[in-house]
Design an enzyme around this catalytic site. Sequence first.
Site, mmCIF file in Angstrom:
data_model
loop_
_atom_site.group_PDB
_atom_site.id
_atom_site.type_symbol
_atom_site.label_atom_id
_atom_site.label_comp_id
_atom_site.label_asym_id
_atom_site.label_seq_id
_atom_site.Cartn_x
_atom_site.Cartn_y
_atom_site.Cartn_z
ATOM 1 N N LYS A 1 -2.776 0.545 6.093
ATOM 2 C CA LYS A 1 -3.673 -0.281 6.482
ATOM 3 C C LYS A 1 -3.826 -1.144 7.484
ATOM 4 O O LYS A 1 -4.427 -1.462 8.052
ATOM 5 C CB LYS A 1 -4.109 -0.781 5.122
ATOM 6 N N LYS B 1 3.869 5.315 10.308
ATOM 7 C CA LYS B 1 3.424 5.532 9.024
ATOM 8 C C LYS B 1 1.928 5.123 9.007
ATOM 9 O O LYS B 1 1.432 4.089 9.412
ATOM 10 C CB LYS B 1 4.328 4.499 8.280
ATOM 11 N N LYS C 1 8.111 -7.727 8.604
ATOM 12 C CA LYS C 1 6.560 -8.652 8.765
ATOM 13 C C LYS C 1 7.137 -9.823 9.773
ATOM 14 O O LYS C 1 6.155 -10.298 10.766
ATOM 15 C CB LYS C 1 6.165 -9.184 7.489
HETATM 16 P P1 ADP Z 1 -0.401 0.264 3.226
HETATM 17 O O1 ADP Z 1 0.665 0.410 4.016
HETATM 18 O O2 ADP Z 1 -1.623 0.788 3.772
HETATM 19 O O3 ADP Z 1 -1.034 -1.236 3.068
HETATM 20 P P2 ADP Z 1 0.399 -0.049 0.236
HETATM 21 O O4 ADP Z 1 1.479 -0.804 0.938
HETATM 22 O O5 ADP Z 1 -0.711 -0.952 -0.374
HETATM 23 O O6 ADP Z 1 -0.151 0.824 1.775
HETATM 24 O O7 ADP Z 1 0.858 1.147 -0.531
HETATM 25 C C1 ADP Z 1 0.256 1.694 -1.503
HETATM 26 C C2 ADP Z 1 1.108 2.685 -2.214
HETATM 27 O O8 ADP Z 1 0.912 4.070 -1.330
HETATM 28 C C3 ADP Z 1 2.638 2.682 -2.193
HETATM 29 O O9 ADP Z 1 3.405 3.181 -3.336
HETATM 30 C C4 ADP Z 1 3.188 3.076 -0.758
HETATM 31 O O10 ADP Z 1 4.588 3.423 -0.967
HETATM 32 C C5 ADP Z 1 2.167 4.297 -0.776
HETATM 33 N N1 ADP Z 1 1.941 4.636 0.859
HETATM 34 C C6 ADP Z 1 1.457 3.803 1.631
HETATM 35 N N2 ADP Z 1 1.472 4.241 2.877
HETATM 36 C C7 ADP Z 1 2.026 5.395 2.675
HETATM 37 C C8 ADP Z 1 2.434 6.578 3.763
HETATM 38 N N3 ADP Z 1 2.211 6.547 4.851
HETATM 39 N N4 ADP Z 1 3.217 7.522 3.183
HETATM 40 C C9 ADP Z 1 3.453 7.698 1.874
HETATM 41 N N5 ADP Z 1 3.297 6.489 0.833
HETATM 42 C C10 ADP Z 1 2.459 5.571 1.323
#
Ligand code: ADP
Length: 320
Positions: free
Chosen positions: A192, A189, A110
Amino acid sequence: MRVLSGIQPSGRLHIGNYFGAMRQHLQLQAENDGFYFIADYHALTSGPKPEDLRQNKLAVAMDYLALGLDTNKTVFWCQSDLPQVTELCWILSCVTPMGLLQRCVSYKEKIEQGISPNHGLFAYPVLQAADILIFDSNLVPVGADQKQHIEVTRDIAGYFNNTYGETFVIPKEHILESVAVVPGLDGRKMSKSYNNTIEIFEPEQSVKKKVMSIVTDSTPVEAPKNPDKCNVFALLKLVSSKEELAEWEKKYRQGGMGYGQAKKRLAELLIEYFKPYRKKRAELEQNADYVRKVLQEGAQKAKAAAQKTLERARKAVGID
Ligand code: ADP
Ligand code: TRP
């Protein structure tokens, strides 16, 4: 076994969240003691607009309930309804070395993106440790990007237990390596925060449009293609049957297939996959008060468990 996980309401949930984490959460609830929550205090570290946070919290709850979270078996609540967690977070902060947090990759990433960090962002893994340890969790199902945070939780629990005597259960992560990282529309990846997602419940037309926009290389139609390097194929892996996937692999390697063909089928399969849950999701959308009530009831159940561990920790450090 006590299985616990949290998800941030930092936007609408996407298929990366589903295949990386939520699907495991839902599967594990059958045979385990499931504890799942909406991590709104974690989402606050990125400074969302208050109304967005409010809306996203409800939408995450609706998504989980529509996809099959069973509140008769599983405790489901919103993190900020339990002050016990933030209290434990402070106690844990006092055994957490600065260096441990400075090494956290998601924090460093970040900063590299140019975000000017607040203290909440730096302390994020300590709050996550409190989430996990306060429920004596054994297993934490998450996507691969959360592995380090679970390691940090284990370290913090270890420092505390060494300093004050056995207090916390040491948890383990549960990561499905086969879907470790779901790629987004641009090949990074799916996240959001990258604006490259396909939401679980977005309108079908929009799913089609987004799938057609997935980035692929410029190999001509007639030439053979490498499925292992293709974002479309990576997503096909998640939703097609074994037999169909084997056929696509053949088509890729043989050549004579355009990416458009694979994308069209991918859109159909994605829409089919989530179709059975759409009706329930639409009903819940009209029933926000019911969803709020479910979360409040969940918070009551979670509180009882959290209070016991908090008292144990307070006693251990001499604040009782
Ligand atoms: P984001 O990156 O969209 O904000 P979060 O950090 O809120 O997602 O992640 C919520 C859950 O979903 C976590 O357990 C994270 O490891 C999983 N996750 C998020 N994006 C992915 C992805 N692209 N592939 C696999 N798992 C993911
Ligand atoms: N940091 C997690 C994520 O971004 C969300 C989270 C907060 C979490 N507390 C947790 C996950 C406790 C598992 C256990 O995905």
